[in-house]
Motif scaffolding. Structure first.
Motif, PDB file in Angstrom:
ATOM      1  N   VAL A  83       1.039  -1.351   0.002  1.00 54.02           N
ATOM      2  CA  VAL A  83       0.065  -0.182  -0.230  1.00 54.02           C
ATOM      3  C   VAL A  83       0.840   1.253  -0.249  1.00 54.02           C
ATOM      4  O   VAL A  83       0.612   2.339  -0.779  1.00 54.02           O
ATOM      5  CB  VAL A  83      -0.957  -0.119   1.208  1.00 54.02           C
ATOM      6  N   GLU A  84       1.772   1.341   0.631  1.00 52.61           N
ATOM      7  CA  GLU A  84       2.761   2.542   0.805  1.00 52.61           C
ATOM      8  C   GLU A  84       3.894   2.291  -0.172  1.00 52.61           C
ATOM      9  O   GLU A  84       3.973   3.382  -1.012  1.00 52.61           O
ATOM     10  CB  GLU A  84       3.642   2.433   2.082  1.00 52.61           C
ATOM     11  N   ARG A  85       4.430   1.440  -0.785  1.00 50.02           N
ATOM     12  CA  ARG A  85       5.482   1.276  -1.634  1.00 50.02           C
ATOM     13  C   ARG A  85       5.213   1.579  -3.027  1.00 50.02           C
ATOM     14  O   ARG A  85       5.786   2.036  -3.697  1.00 50.02           O
ATOM     15  CB  ARG A  85       5.977  -0.343  -1.736  1.00 50.02           C
ATOM     16  N   VAL A  87       2.227   2.994  -3.412  1.00 54.83           N
ATOM     17  CA  VAL A  87       1.201   4.131  -3.361  1.00 54.83           C
ATOM     18  C   VAL A  87      -0.139   3.586  -3.957  1.00 54.83           C
ATOM     19  O   VAL A  87      -0.708   3.942  -5.007  1.00 54.83           O
ATOM     20  CB  VAL A  87       1.745   5.457  -3.792  1.00 54.83           C
TER      21      VAL A  87
END
Length: 192
Positions: A83-85, A87
């Protein structure tokens, strides 16, 4: 308004065409971003849904933005760890957050009526080979298409033809993979 939900099982897609696009999610030259946007625009013009890996960066993000700009629908499937990597594409009409890559691919497969690989790296190749192999084994009958306008996959395709020549693959297996250099031909091959 988009929604984020936890995917708990495989849901078979029903209704209009839904093309699962495999492509790069990392830095690429501008002409590949332009290609992704062109594909997304044409998916929307056909009234189809985009199924993607749920990221909003690079080619993955471009194709999704172009679909939505054309009033098309987008479904993203992303593992919680990415989710973060990658985006997460929080603008997706439907964003499914799962625990594993295997769940991700299962939901992408279930939501799609066809599969289209654009230029990409090892992740794109892995997704392409898995879904193509499943087609060859008769596990689904959905079209599997490669859009290769500039020879990105030329070496891989030469190697695959060599596998046929040496007996490690059949011509029938290669015939189940549509390869084209033209966006419209690629989408025509994805039509239900």
């Amino acid at each position: 308004m988009s929604s984020v939900e936890l995917a708990e099982g495989i849901v078979e897609h029903k209704g209009t065409a839904a093309v699962c696009v495999f492509c790069a999610s990392g830095p690429v030259p501008q002409h590949y971003l332009d290609l992704a946007a062109q594909v997304g625009t044409k998916i929307a013009k056909r009234g189809w849904t985009l199924v993607s890996g749920g990221g909003r960066v690079s080619m993955m993000g471009e194709v999704a933005r172009a679909v939505r700009a054309g009033d098309g629908r987008t479904v993203g499937v992303i593992p919680r760890a990415l989710v973060e990597r990658e985006v997460a594409d929080s603008d997706s009409d439907e964003l499914l957050v799962v625990d594993t890559m295997r769940e991700r691919k299962g939901l992408m497969d279930a939501h799609a009526t066809a599969f289209l690989a654009l230029p990409g790296g090892i992740g794109t190749c892995e997704e392409l080979f898995e879904i193509w192999t499943a087609r060859y084994l008769g596990m689904h009958r959905k079209p599997v298409v490669v859009l290769d306008p500039d020879g990105h996959y030329r070496g891989m395709l030469d190697w695959l033809h060599g596998l046929v020549d040496s007996g490690f693959a059949t011509q029938h297996s290669l015939d189940l993979l549509t390869v084209t250099t033209d966006v419209d031909e690629a989408l025509d091959a994805c039509a239900p």
